[in-house]
Scaffold this motif. Structure first.
Motif, PDB file in Angstrom:
ATOM      1  N   MET A 121      14.455  15.037  -2.564  1.00  0.00           N
ATOM      2  CA  MET A 121      13.773  16.600  -1.920  1.00  0.00           C
ATOM      3  C   MET A 121      14.436  17.067  -0.909  1.00  0.00           C
ATOM      4  SD  MET A 121      10.863  16.889  -3.879  1.00  0.00           S
ATOM      5  CE  MET A 121      10.229  17.863  -2.814  1.00  0.00           C
ATOM      6  N   LEU A 180       9.387   6.214  -4.085  1.00  0.00           N
ATOM      7  CA  LEU A 180       9.115   7.383  -3.480  1.00  0.00           C
ATOM      8  C   LEU A 180      10.060   7.720  -2.285  1.00  0.00           C
ATOM      9  CD1 LEU A 180       5.213   7.199  -3.217  1.00  0.00           C
ATOM     10  CD2 LEU A 180       6.634   8.772  -4.472  1.00  0.00           C
ATOM     11  N   TYR A 181      10.706   6.879  -1.617  1.00  0.00           N
ATOM     12  CA  TYR A 181      11.740   7.004  -0.407  1.00  0.00           C
ATOM     13  C   TYR A 181      12.976   7.868  -1.226  1.00  0.00           C
ATOM     14  CZ  TYR A 181       9.598   3.722   2.832  1.00  0.00           C
ATOM     15  OH  TYR A 181       8.451   3.329   3.655  1.00  0.00           O
ATOM     16  N   LEU A 201      -3.999  -2.671  -8.544  1.00  0.00           N
ATOM     17  CA  LEU A 201      -3.763  -1.170  -8.165  1.00  0.00           C
ATOM     18  C   LEU A 201      -3.296  -1.119  -6.630  1.00  0.00           C
ATOM     19  CD1 LEU A 201      -6.562   0.623  -9.749  1.00  0.00           C
ATOM     20  CD2 LEU A 201      -4.089   0.762 -10.300  1.00  0.00           C
ATOM     21  N   LEU A 202      -3.532  -2.170  -5.765  1.00  0.00           N
ATOM     22  CA  LEU A 202      -3.110  -2.009  -4.273  1.00  0.00           C
ATOM     23  C   LEU A 202      -1.871  -2.461  -4.334  1.00  0.00           C
ATOM     24  CD1 LEU A 202      -4.056  -1.804  -1.406  1.00  0.00           C
ATOM     25  CD2 LEU A 202      -4.368  -4.249  -1.380  1.00  0.00           C
ATOM     26  N   GLU A 258       5.310   1.093  -5.065  1.00  0.00           N
ATOM     27  CA  GLU A 258       5.692   2.302  -5.507  1.00  0.00           C
ATOM     28  C   GLU A 258       6.676   2.968  -4.429  1.00  0.00           C
ATOM     29  OE1 GLU A 258       3.289   5.324  -8.177  1.00  0.00           O
ATOM     30  OE2 GLU A 258       2.647   4.968  -6.152  1.00  0.00           O
ATOM     31  N   THR A 259       6.361   2.445  -3.121  1.00  0.00           N
ATOM     32  CA  THR A 259       6.930   3.200  -1.992  1.00  0.00           C
ATOM     33  C   THR A 259       8.583   3.450  -1.989  1.00  0.00           C
ATOM     34  OG1 THR A 259       5.546   1.893  -0.750  1.00  0.00           O
ATOM     35  CG2 THR A 259       6.798   3.122   0.796  1.00  0.00           C
ATOM     36  N   ALA A 287       0.420   0.238  -5.766  1.00  0.00           N
ATOM     37  CA  ALA A 287       0.804   1.516  -4.845  1.00  0.00           C
ATOM     38  C   ALA A 287       1.799   1.121  -3.628  1.00  0.00           C
ATOM     39  CB  ALA A 287      -0.591   1.920  -4.385  1.00  0.00           C
ATOM     40  N   VAL A 288       1.468  -0.336  -3.267  1.00  0.00           N
ATOM     41  CA  VAL A 288       2.541  -0.540  -2.218  1.00  0.00           C
ATOM     42  C   VAL A 288       4.117  -0.547  -2.832  1.00  0.00           C
ATOM     43  CG1 VAL A 288       3.042  -2.171  -0.510  1.00  0.00           C
ATOM     44  CG2 VAL A 288       0.787  -1.498  -0.864  1.00  0.00           C
ATOM     45  N   LEU A 322      12.766   9.453  -4.015  1.00  0.00           N
ATOM     46  CA  LEU A 322      12.271  11.013  -4.136  1.00  0.00           C
ATOM     47  C   LEU A 322      12.443  11.800  -3.128  1.00  0.00           C
ATOM     48  CD1 LEU A 322      10.697  12.848  -6.199  1.00  0.00           C
ATOM     49  CD2 LEU A 322       8.692  12.483  -5.164  1.00  0.00           C
ATOM     50  N   LEU A 323      11.965  11.092  -1.770  1.00  0.00           N
ATOM     51  CA  LEU A 323      12.188  12.016  -0.698  1.00  0.00           C
ATOM     52  C   LEU A 323      13.609  12.447  -0.280  1.00  0.00           C
ATOM     53  CD1 LEU A 323       9.435  12.309   1.118  1.00  0.00           C
ATOM     54  CD2 LEU A 323      10.518  10.674   2.658  1.00  0.00           C
ATOM     55  N   PHE A 339      16.274  20.659  -1.074  1.00  0.00           N
ATOM     56  CA  PHE A 339      15.532  21.807  -0.415  1.00  0.00           C
ATOM     57  C   PHE A 339      15.786  22.074   1.051  1.00  0.00           C
ATOM     58  CE2 PHE A 339      12.731  20.560  -4.167  1.00  0.00           C
ATOM     59  CZ  PHE A 339      13.081  21.852  -4.741  1.00  0.00           C
TER      60      PHE A 339
END
Lengths: 85, 240
Positions: free
Chosen positions: A75, A68-69, A57-58, A64-65, A61-62, A71-72, A79
């Motif tokens: 966004m 997420l960039y 899981l650790l 995934e970053t 989660a790392v 996604l950022l 927006f």
């Protein structure tokens, strides 16, 4: 002219946002590989299940970053609209 | 057509942005008090209330602990074990800091469950957390390795590699804070979309989404943030 330009930039921003979230492919593959190896590890050594799970899981989660960039960026384009004058 | 109506009907209700509550003038600048400040304040009040209650429970501690004393002891013991397991002999110095940010980030992430906008979904909050980690890393680096060791680390393979190393150092707080921020924000956006677009159908099943995005993802990200902070600080303290 101004209105057309604004709408054109907004449309291009939407396309760019769509392209940016393609970044989600990488973490998806990576997390799948991590989960697969964790499953193999648990199969070989069922006693270490909790350790393997928390490590997996650790790592996931790392990993995934990067997704997420993407996604950022999407966004921000949708927006915050940094490109619209 | 039907789908279009369904998806655009509540488009005005989608709301996951930070709102200003009121503004005031400070040195000629307009400064806003936003919903983030209010939510941080609520989270802080909850933590302070818990601390006062725990303090009272521990002062009147009994041999057979009551429910609340048990919970307080369990939380402290769990945090101590986690920090001791990662940082080893450096753990006594950093117990307070890591425990504090762990509880703060965890409660902030979970606060989405209670109808607040999670404070960690604002980059201002997570950047502050990242910068605190950055300061701690470099303070301890200079304290334990002295200037000579830091310069040696800066010029690790070759002296002209120093700019790349500096970029690597600066990237640490940015990636730490962006990871936490983007994770919590993605959950917030997802739930705002569900409640905004599918308002008529969002009856009971969004609870499952709350469990995943707020509880599971929030707890994992809290753990990751604290784990990475501990690893970096322990790495900065270690001298060969």
């Amino acid at each position: 002219m101004g209105e057309f330009n604004t709408n054109f930039i907004l449309g291009c921003s939407a396309i760019g946002a769509g392209l940016a979230v393609i970044a989600g492919i990488g973490p998806g593959v990576g997390q799948g590989i991590a989960a697969g190896h964790a499953a193999a590890a648990v199969g070989r050594n069922p006693g270490a299940k909790s350790d393997v799970t928390s490590t997996m899981l650790l790592g996931q989660a790392v990993a995934e970053t990067t997704g997420l960039y993407g996604l950022l960026i999407a966004m921000l384009l949708l927006f915050v609209k940094p490109l619209v004058p | 057509m039907g789908q279009g109506v369904l998806l655009t009907a509540g488009a005005a209700d989608i709301d996951f942005m930070v709102h200003g509550v009121f503004s005031y003038e400070l040195f000629g600048q307009t400064v806003w008090i936003t919903t983030t400040h209010v939510c941080v304040l609520i989270v802080m009040l909850v933590i302070i209330g818990f601390c006062i209650a725990a303090n009272r429970a521990v002062k009147h501690a009994s041999d057979v602990p009551g429910t609340f004393q048990n919970i307080a002891e369990m939380v402290v013991e769990m945090l101590d074990n986690m920090i001791g397991g990662v940082m080893g002999r450096f753990s006594p110095k950093f117990r307070n800091y890591i425990g504090t940010i762990f509880i703060f980030i965890l409660l902030s992430n979970i606060s989405g469950l209670f109808g607040l906008r999670p404070p960690t979904a604002d980059y201002g909050v997570t950047l502050a957390l990242g910068l605190m980690t950055f300061t701690l890393i470099h303070f301890n680096k200079f304290k334990h390795k002295k200037v000579k060791g830091v310069v040696a680390e800066l010029c690790d393979p070759w002296p002209f590699w120093a700019p790349i190393n500096i970029i690597g150092w600066v990237a640490v707080p940015i990636s730490l804070s962006l990871r936490l921020f983007a994770n919590v924000l993605s959950g917030t956006v997802m739930l705002a979309l569900v409640y905004g677009l599918l308002a008529k159908f969002a009856i009971v099943w969004p609870a499952a989404l709350h469990v995943y995005f707020d509880l599971f993802s929030g707890a994992i990200q809290t753990y990751v943030f604290c784990m990475l902070t501990m690893t970096y600080i322990a790495d900065a303290c270690t001298t060969e």
